[in-house]
Motif scaffolding. Sequence first.
Motif, PDB file in Angstrom:
ATOM      1  N   UNK A 220      -2.295   4.150   9.894  1.00 51.94           N
ATOM      2  CA  UNK A 220      -3.330   4.889   9.161  1.00 51.94           C
ATOM      3  C   UNK A 220      -3.276   4.507   7.685  1.00 51.94           C
ATOM      4  N   UNK A 221      -4.453   4.284   7.089  1.00 53.94           N
ATOM      5  CA  UNK A 221      -4.509   4.066   5.644  1.00 53.94           C
ATOM      6  C   UNK A 221      -5.590   4.946   5.039  1.00 53.94           C
ATOM      7  N   UNK A 227      -4.903  14.709   1.563  1.00 49.84           N
ATOM      8  CA  UNK A 227      -3.689  14.760   2.377  1.00 49.84           C
ATOM      9  C   UNK A 227      -3.610  13.575   3.334  1.00 49.84           C
ATOM     10  N   UNK A 228      -2.426  13.004   3.456  1.00 49.69           N
ATOM     11  CA  UNK A 228      -2.161  11.947   4.431  1.00 49.69           C
ATOM     12  C   UNK A 228      -0.823  12.255   5.089  1.00 49.69           C
ATOM     13  N   UNK A 229      -0.886  12.735   6.319  1.00 51.30           N
ATOM     14  CA  UNK A 229       0.316  13.173   7.023  1.00 51.30           C
ATOM     15  C   UNK A 229       1.291  12.016   7.234  1.00 51.30           C
ATOM     16  N   UNK A 230       2.569  12.289   6.981  1.00 54.99           N
ATOM     17  CA  UNK A 230       3.653  11.308   7.156  1.00 54.99           C
ATOM     18  C   UNK A 230       3.470  10.068   6.284  1.00 54.99           C
ATOM     19  N   UNK A 231       2.889  10.263   5.104  1.00 55.27           N
ATOM     20  CA  UNK A 231       2.641   9.126   4.210  1.00 55.27           C
ATOM     21  C   UNK A 231       3.942   8.420   3.844  1.00 55.27           C
ATOM     22  N   UNK A 232       3.905   7.089   3.909  1.00 52.45           N
ATOM     23  CA  UNK A 232       5.058   6.272   3.547  1.00 52.45           C
ATOM     24  C   UNK A 232       5.026   5.972   2.055  1.00 52.45           C
ATOM     25  N   UNK A 233       6.203   5.878   1.456  1.00 50.43           N
ATOM     26  CA  UNK A 233       6.207   5.451   0.059  1.00 50.43           C
ATOM     27  C   UNK A 233       5.914   3.952  -0.005  1.00 50.43           C
ATOM     28  N   UNK A 234       5.591   3.496  -1.185  1.00 47.37           N
ATOM     29  CA  UNK A 234       5.138   2.113  -1.349  1.00 47.37           C
ATOM     30  C   UNK A 234       6.194   1.106  -0.898  1.00 47.37           C
ATOM     31  N   UNK A 235       7.450   1.414  -1.167  1.00 48.64           N
ATOM     32  CA  UNK A 235       8.535   0.498  -0.798  1.00 48.64           C
ATOM     33  C   UNK A 235       8.663   0.367   0.721  1.00 48.64           C
ATOM     34  N   UNK A 236       8.609   1.498   1.420  1.00 46.85           N
ATOM     35  CA  UNK A 236       8.727   1.464   2.878  1.00 46.85           C
ATOM     36  C   UNK A 236       7.523   0.772   3.517  1.00 46.85           C
ATOM     37  N   UNK A 237       6.346   1.036   2.973  1.00 43.97           N
ATOM     38  CA  UNK A 237       5.143   0.382   3.499  1.00 43.97           C
ATOM     39  C   UNK A 237       5.241  -1.133   3.339  1.00 43.97           C
ATOM     40  N   UNK A 238       5.771  -1.561   2.213  1.00 49.18           N
ATOM     41  CA  UNK A 238       5.911  -2.997   1.960  1.00 49.18           C
ATOM     42  C   UNK A 238       6.917  -3.623   2.922  1.00 49.18           C
ATOM     43  N   UNK A 239       8.023  -2.938   3.167  1.00 49.84           N
ATOM     44  CA  UNK A 239       9.040  -3.444   4.095  1.00 49.84           C
ATOM     45  C   UNK A 239       8.479  -3.634   5.496  1.00 49.84           C
ATOM     46  N   UNK A 240       7.583  -2.734   5.889  1.00 50.36           N
ATOM     47  CA  UNK A 240       6.989  -2.793   7.226  1.00 50.36           C
ATOM     48  C   UNK A 240       5.786  -3.727   7.297  1.00 50.36           C
ATOM     49  N   UNK A 247     -11.190  -3.220  -0.065  1.00 56.34           N
ATOM     50  CA  UNK A 247     -12.207  -4.248  -0.291  1.00 56.34           C
ATOM     51  C   UNK A 247     -13.073  -3.942  -1.504  1.00 56.34           C
ATOM     52  N   UNK A 248     -13.492  -2.689  -1.673  1.00 57.95           N
ATOM     53  CA  UNK A 248     -14.436  -2.332  -2.737  1.00 57.95           C
ATOM     54  C   UNK A 248     -13.738  -2.090  -4.061  1.00 57.95           C
ATOM     55  N   UNK A 249     -12.666  -1.287  -4.057  1.00 53.57           N
ATOM     56  CA  UNK A 249     -12.057  -0.850  -5.314  1.00 53.57           C
ATOM     57  C   UNK A 249     -10.909  -1.725  -5.780  1.00 53.57           C
ATOM     58  N   UNK A 250     -10.297  -2.478  -4.863  1.00 48.92           N
ATOM     59  CA  UNK A 250      -9.120  -3.255  -5.226  1.00 48.92           C
ATOM     60  C   UNK A 250      -7.862  -2.416  -5.345  1.00 48.92           C
ATOM     61  N   UNK A 251      -7.950  -1.135  -4.972  1.00 48.55           N
ATOM     62  CA  UNK A 251      -6.781  -0.260  -5.030  1.00 48.55           C
ATOM     63  C   UNK A 251      -5.894  -0.460  -3.801  1.00 48.55           C
ATOM     64  N   UNK A 252      -4.596  -0.219  -3.975  1.00 45.86           N
ATOM     65  CA  UNK A 252      -3.703  -0.250  -2.821  1.00 45.86           C
ATOM     66  C   UNK A 252      -4.019   0.935  -1.914  1.00 45.86           C
ATOM     67  N   UNK A 253      -4.046   0.667  -0.622  1.00 49.73           N
ATOM     68  CA  UNK A 253      -4.276   1.745   0.333  1.00 49.73           C
ATOM     69  C   UNK A 253      -2.977   2.503   0.591  1.00 49.73           C
ATOM     70  N   UNK A 254      -3.098   3.802   0.676  1.00 47.76           N
ATOM     71  CA  UNK A 254      -1.965   4.633   1.068  1.00 47.76           C
ATOM     72  C   UNK A 254      -1.748   4.468   2.575  1.00 47.76           C
TER      73      UNK A 254
END
Length: 338
Positions: A220-221, A227-240, A247-254
């Motif tokens: 899920x992103x 609210x985003x249930x069980x959201x991963x921190x940026x470091x864990x998301x990167x490891x996985x 596409x539109x904003x250029x922002x990192x997705x949660x």
Amino acid sequence: MLDILVGGFYGDEGKGKIASYLGINDSPNYAVRTGSINAGHTVVFNNKTWKIRILPSAFVNKSTKLVLAPGALTSLEQLFNEIKSTDSDNRVIIDSHVGIITDKEIKDERNDENLMKMVGSTGQGVGYAEARRILRILKLAKDYKELENYIANVPDMLIDELQKDSRILIEGTQGTFLSLYHGEYPYVTSRNSTASGVLSEIGIGPKYVNNIIVVFKSFVTRVGNGYLENELNEEDAKKLGLTEIATVTGRKRRVAPFNVKLAKESIRLNSATQIAITKLDTLFKDSYKVRNYSNLPLEAKKWIEDLEEELKVPITIIGTGEDSMDTIDLRKEKIGEE
């Protein structure tokens, strides 16, 4: 035949990839887009990449006519840029009631601190354009001379075509839980993004619908606040390997793991008849570009089969790579449809 494609989570599920595959494989006579330019779709086909916001992703099939429904909103600049980049000028059809976003709506929205900072708007002027439509002061496609050659009565045209047994693919926008009515208000978009909302924006009743395909990504992103249930921190998301850029904003997705409870709710809200799963290869690297189910690694098959058992809806389409054709299509085996 009429198929509807909708996002099951918060957008970014890969609807563009699935829509482009269906465009190529199913050869719909018409592909219809609702929504607006605040949602981006990435299409990769034959070593070429397009990032589009308003034209249907089935544009990759040169025989498919591309339709903007009455409820859609676009800016003239974005529309004409996409017509040019997709080489589709002679097959674009626009309803006269499509709303036109101008610099005024974009400027006003970007100056709205509540929308930009609290809600996390993409700042494309869509919310302000919708508000002005409700106030009856938004200009529509019929008001612009440069669009007159594209104008048609889209509901009448599509219903006539359905009665001739034409094949129509409807591509919804964003995701179920960004719906103005069914999402976590106020962290939502400015329209109803469920299957029923899509139909209402087009002007087609539910009796014509054959398939409602809800698209889920294998995780899920979400972009923006809420609210985003069980959201991963940026470091864990990167490891996985789950880091993505919008596409539109250029922002990192949660990022969060796949949410079965949310998926079940989405299935109910949309009356899903089929499920498409994208980015299976992100969870199971050896699935990359696999196009035959039998060639998937065992752990990927087990994940799909366990999920299907849990959700009680057939998983018929599986994305395994960025190209439109990096797709496993199980519709014939599971529902008797090619």
